[in-house]
Design a protein around this motif. Structure first.
Motif, mmCIF file in Angstrom:
data_model
loop_
_atom_site.group_PDB
_atom_site.id
_atom_site.type_symbol
_atom_site.label_atom_id
_atom_site.label_comp_id
_atom_site.label_asym_id
_atom_site.label_seq_id
_atom_site.Cartn_x
_atom_site.Cartn_y
_atom_site.Cartn_z
ATOM 1 N N THR B 113 2.816 -5.896 -4.013
ATOM 2 C CA THR B 113 2.669 -4.905 -5.081
ATOM 3 C C THR B 113 1.363 -4.165 -4.839
ATOM 4 N N ILE B 114 0.338 -4.953 -4.579
ATOM 5 C CA ILE B 114 -0.986 -4.360 -4.402
ATOM 6 C C ILE B 114 -1.054 -3.561 -3.105
ATOM 7 N N ALA B 115 -0.543 -4.161 -2.026
ATOM 8 C CA ALA B 115 -0.613 -3.474 -0.734
ATOM 9 C C ALA B 115 0.087 -2.122 -0.794
ATOM 10 N N ASN B 116 1.287 -2.105 -1.388
ATOM 11 C CA ASN B 116 2.046 -0.859 -1.461
ATOM 12 C C ASN B 116 1.402 0.149 -2.406
ATOM 13 N N MET B 117 0.821 -0.387 -3.468
ATOM 14 C CA MET B 117 0.134 0.476 -4.432
ATOM 15 C C MET B 117 -1.004 1.225 -3.732
ATOM 16 N N TYR B 118 -1.761 0.507 -2.911
ATOM 17 C CA TYR B 118 -2.880 1.157 -2.231
ATOM 18 C C TYR B 118 -2.397 2.214 -1.252
ATOM 19 N N LEU B 119 -1.287 1.934 -0.589
ATOM 20 C CA LEU B 119 -0.723 2.936 0.324
ATOM 21 C C LEU B 119 -0.330 4.195 -0.444
ATOM 22 N N ALA B 120 0.250 3.990 -1.619
ATOM 23 C CA ALA B 120 0.673 5.136 -2.427
ATOM 24 C C ALA B 120 -0.540 5.944 -2.883
ATOM 25 N N LEU B 121 -1.586 5.235 -3.275
ATOM 26 C CA LEU B 121 -2.785 5.943 -3.723
ATOM 27 C C LEU B 121 -3.423 6.718 -2.574
#
Lengths: 362, 598
Positions: B113-121
């Motif tokens: 969740t966190i890893a993908n969130m950072y990619l999106a940001l």
């Protein structure tokens, strides 16, 4: 020229737990029709050759009743025996008797091979044998009294749970029988046997090896000559019939599941009784020169003296050193040679197969 | 369609949080498919995707929705859920303007969740947080909300609640996409500038290029130019996927679609490249993607040696729509001809292996995965080594460095102790523990990548009864006390059995390997020493005793044909083995070492 005959009698009064050979329970009716078919096979194939060795094996040939044995010998009347011949008949201690022995004697049998296998009751039970050593002693005595002076006994070793001491005792007992030929077989648990079905496991390889050495040493100390990988004899009492196989010579094989070697063909009769009686069938392997040389080597090297180099040249018109990788095996000291013969080095005979596979195929 | 009525969005989530089911419901709400049509998880069209519940390949669907009396086009650009595929995630995110962040109400925020969130940001996307699976009895909405707020700073009223299973909240979600995700910017009047973010090979149409138009318009009949490769092609067809392929005549600014041009091979299409018009090119290409690195390597060999060419073809075809892996021919003494393949990570490796076996019907032998080592030689030069066999002699080596990763392990607090022990045993360097809530923590460790390529994930899952998740990123190389351990059979080094290993573990591993080889290599005609060695130093030894019994005793009733057959069988068995140092070694022995089995 064919001068040997093997005849198979597949009937047994008892099935041993290790036996993978062609056999079945004794049955009067079956014996009757079997002997008829056997007669037919012999009459149709035997070409009047002068015969030097006959071997009647089984199964248990001695399980036949006296009248059936008489019939068997009647069938064999057409066979012309050479002046000097060897005629072996296999017996089990529990179903050979004076009457049968006299009949054998009258019909020219001059060598008896007895399935002793062990002298230890525990091991005999494991093997599914129905006799004990006392019976063996009695029957051997009887055989000798009736004038048979060429006797073989079979010994099985490396039986699961057998100890070195068990084997020593077996050897002592067997030597005490004072016979002139001993065959020893390390027990193989083969498919289609009771032991295999019961998932019995072979004895440890190291113990097996130790036992083999013990047998070779003990028998040699007692005047036996180790002349073939698993056969020992007093001087002059080698099995002439078995030497025919190992010398890659031709022989007839008659009867259910019997093998023969005639006119460049190695054949094996069907081991299904119905097929044998009703529509005789056999498998054949037609041999090329290369095949014959291959057989010559894998059979000849079973003999401790190996293969005679001149005989080999006479037979195949090629120097034995030039076939397969004989030279390399000599260099690696798996094989050894003297003036006349080439043979497996004595301390390598226990890994015979690994050497013989060099002589298979290309 | 006017730009302001277009929305391009992705869905991101930790594995198994219900991303694909949610996508299916969105397809239903927008009438792209009927409920009956919906095979479970429409977007996951590879068997493996559906079985493993992960999405690997991108799939882009154009949806129509009427909102406030306007027709909108919504392009759902699918992303793979797993960290290994972050490269693909980032390229699909680059084609999006917004992302739905899905969190499972029963699981809460997890590693990816966190890893993908950072990619999106990183891609400046507008994020719509969604708590999914609210229908389940074990759903804890409040706790999940709290985690979302603490981890990312969302407000209560930003967070949507859905059940992809019952359909609850889906309509609201679709409308939130229209309201919150910005429409694409870009200028229809500028020269064509279009991002290639995927390509795939279709046996009828050839190469399909998936693209998002950033500026201008792309029409059938245009001669296009790929800016990076400089090659030009004639556009013959344009499709959108609805989820059926529908032909259209052009793609305008902000739109997403598949372009068919006279492209021969997929390798002509570089994902991240920019399409423009040959006659009226744009000034500047899009930034594209940073090249990806393969971090895990393994040798793949066909079980049957005559399948080598089949394997090569299969790898070439797979490579068409998976830019993430590499392969080059490799020969192994034990396994014959095969390929050394590089992967983005462990799951990526698994997926590729499985696709090869399943889609191409190949039986494969995979060697133990390894990483790329950096070797500083005594002459001052640096070389990269992806296989132990390529490692120079110890005397020429000054230091060996290995890739390290920083890992975030998400776990219920009760497993912290055991998981730390696991990391410690894997040569981990402890960094920190963060508590998201009193019951959930993130453990931060630095670990050598080589220690996690083998069984780390399985152990993590078994220690935590499946509750812990982890995510990692490469943080660079660190020198380690690494050695090459060789295996000698009868005094001869067996190249295929060499491994690179930390010195402290070598003795133990050496003993294990030597003992298992002793069991797997049959007795020979002589005593065979099996040794493990570091350079010239023997660290473990075990002897295979000489063969003791190899005699067919009874030559019964003259049945010599049978004896010959048995010898033939024995010879066949010998032929199947590999002879090294005069010793016959069966394939299982190599495999045990190459797979790192114990």
């Amino acid at each position: 020229m064919v001068s040997s005959i093997y005849i198979h009698i597949p009937f047994c009064s008892n099935i041993c737990s290790y036996c993978a050979f062609t056999k079945q329970f004794y049955n009067e009716k079956l014996v009757e029709s079997y002997l008829k078919s056997l007669k037919k096979e012999i009459d149709e194939n035997y070409k009047n050759e002068l015969i030097k060795t006959i071997y009647i094996g089984g199964g248990t040939p001695s399980s036949l009743k006296i009248n059936e044995l008489k019939e068997l010998f009647d069938i064999l009347k057409i066979i012309k025996l050479a002046k000097e011949y060897e005629f072996t008949f296999e017996v089990n201690p529990e179903n050979i008797d004076k009457e049968k022995l006299i009949l054998l004697k009258e019909n020219g049998v001059n060598r008896i091979s007895m399935g002793v296998e062990s002298t230890n009751l525990k091991l005999l039970n494991y093997l599914g044998r129905k006799h004990d050593f006392n019976l063996v002693k009695d029957k051997i005595k009887l055989i000798k009294e009736l004038g048979f002076n060429n006797i073989n006994v079979d010994l099985i070793y490396a039986i699961p749970n057998e100890t070195i001491d068990d084997l020593k005792k077996d050897l002592d007992n067997i030597i005490s029988l004072n016979v002139n030929h001993i065959s020893t077989y390390s027990l193989m648990i083969e498919p289609h046997t009771i032991l295999y079905i019961n998932k019995e496991k072979n004895i440890d390889e190291e113990i097996d090896f130790e036992m083999y050495n013990l047998i070779c040493n003990t028998l040699k100390e007692n005047g036996f000559n180790h002349y073939e990988i698993s056969n020992f004899s007093k001087f002059g009492y080698e099995s002439h019939h078995n030497l025919v196989y190992w010398n890659n010579q031709e022989y007839y094989g008659f009867g259910l599941g019997a093998s023969g070697y005639i006119d460049n063909i190695r054949y094996t009769n069907t081991n299904i009784l119905n097929e044998y009686i009703n529509n005789f069938k056999r498998e054949e392997e037609i041999l090329s020169l290369k095949d014959k040389i291959s057989y010559e080597l894998i059979l000849g090297f079973r003999k401790i003296n190996g293969i005679n180099k001149n005989d080999f040249y006479d037979k195949y018109k090629i120097d034995i050193h030039e076939v397969y990788n004989i030279k390399e095996l000599l260099e690696k000291e798996y094989l050894e040679e003297n003036n006349t013969n080439i043979y497996i080095k004595y301390d390598k005979i226990y890994i015979e197969n690994s050497i013989l596979i060099n002589f298979i195929g290309e | 369609m006017e730009q302001k009525y277009i929305r391009n969005f992705s869905i991101i989530a930790h594995i198994d949080h219900g991303k694909s089911t949610l996508a299916d419901r969105i397809l239903e709400v927008t009438n792209a498919i009927s409920k009956r049509e919906a095979k479970e998880q429409m977007l996951d069209n590879m068997d493996i995707e559906r079985e493993r519940g992960i999405t690997i390949k991108l799939n882009t669907v154009r949806l129509n929705y009427n909102y406030n009396n306007h027709d909108y086009i919504l392009n759902l650009i699918d992303t793979p859920g797993h960290v290994d595929f972050s490269y693909e995630v980032s390229r699909s995110l680059a084609a999006s303007d917004g992302a739905i962040l899905v969190v499972d109400a029963t699981q809460g925020v997890e590693a990816q969740t966190i890893a993908n969130m950072y990619l999106a940001l990183d891609n400046n996307l507008t994020i719509i947080p969604v708590i999914n699976k609210i229908d389940l009895p074990s759903a804890d909405i409040n706790k999940t909300k709290k985690e979302l707020k603490e981890a990312f700073g969302f407000n209560d009223d930003e967070i949507l609640l859905t059940s992809a299973k019952t359909g609850e909240g889906i309509k609201e979600l679709v409308e939130a996409i229209i309201e919150r995700v910005p429409s694409p910017d870009g200028d229809i009047n500028k020269p064509l500038k279009s991002l290639i973010f995927d390509s795939l090979y279709d046996s009828y149409r050839g190469v399909l290029t998936l693209t998002r138009v950033v500026d201008g318009e792309l029409k059938i009949g245009d001669t296009i130019k790929f800016m990076q490769t400089g090659s030009t092609y004639l556009v013959t067809e344009i499709f959108v996927y609805t989820p059926n392929f529908c032909k259209i005549n052009s793609l305008k600014v902000g739109e997403v679609g598949y372009v068919v041009a006279s492209i021969k091979t997929i390798s002509d299409v570089k994902v991240g490249d920019t399409i423009t018009l040959e006659k009226n090119p744009c000034d500047e290409a899009l930034p594209g993607y940073k090249p990806i690195g393969q971090v895990v390597f393994t040798g793949l060999y066909p079980t049957e040696t005559n399948k080598y060419n089949d394997l090569r073809e299969a790898l070439e075809k797979l490579k068409l729509n998976d830019g993430g892996f590499t392969f080059e021919p490799e020969t192994s003494e034990a396994l014959g001809f095969g390929f050394r393949c590089g992967f983005l990570g462990l799951l990526h490796m698994d997926v590729v292996e499985e696709r090869l076996e399943r889609e191409f019907n190949l039986n494969l032998i995979a060697t133990s995965p390894s990483v790329v080592y950096q070797v500083l030689l005594t002459d001052g030069s640096n070389i990269m080594i992806d296989s132990p066999e390529k490692l120079p002699e110890p005397t020429k080596i000054k230091t060996i460095s290995e890739p390290y990763i920083a890992t975030n392990i998400f776990t219920p607090s009760e497993y912290i102790g055991s998981l730390m022990e696991l990391c410690q045993n894997k040569r981990g360097i402890y960094k920190a523990i963060e508590y998201l809530t009193p019951e959930r923590a993130i453990i931060h460790y630095e670990l050598p990548l080589s220690e996690i390529v083998y069984d780390f994930f399985d152990k993590l899952k078994s220690i935590s009864k499946g509750y812990a998740s982890f995510d990692y990123e490469l943080i660079g190389y660190k020198p380690s006390n690494l050695v090459k351990m060789d295996i000698l059979v009868n005094g001869v080094k067996v190249d295929a059995m060499s491994t690179i290993i930390h010195k402290d573990f070598a003795y133990n591993r050496g003993r294990v390997v030597v003992e298992s080889l002793k069991e797997l290599i049959p007795r020979q005609m002589f005593v065979v020493p099996i040794q493990a060695a570091i350079g010239s130093k023997i660290i473990a030894r075990s002897d295979i005793k000489a063969m003791r019994k190899d005699v067919l005793a009874k030559c019964y009733g003259g049945d010599v044909s049978r004896k010959k057959k048995l010898l033939e069988k024995q010879k066949e068995g010998k032929k199947r083995m590999k002879q090294i140092g005069n010793v016959d070694i069966p394939q299982e022995a190599f495999l045990t070492v190459l797979k790192g089995e114990e």
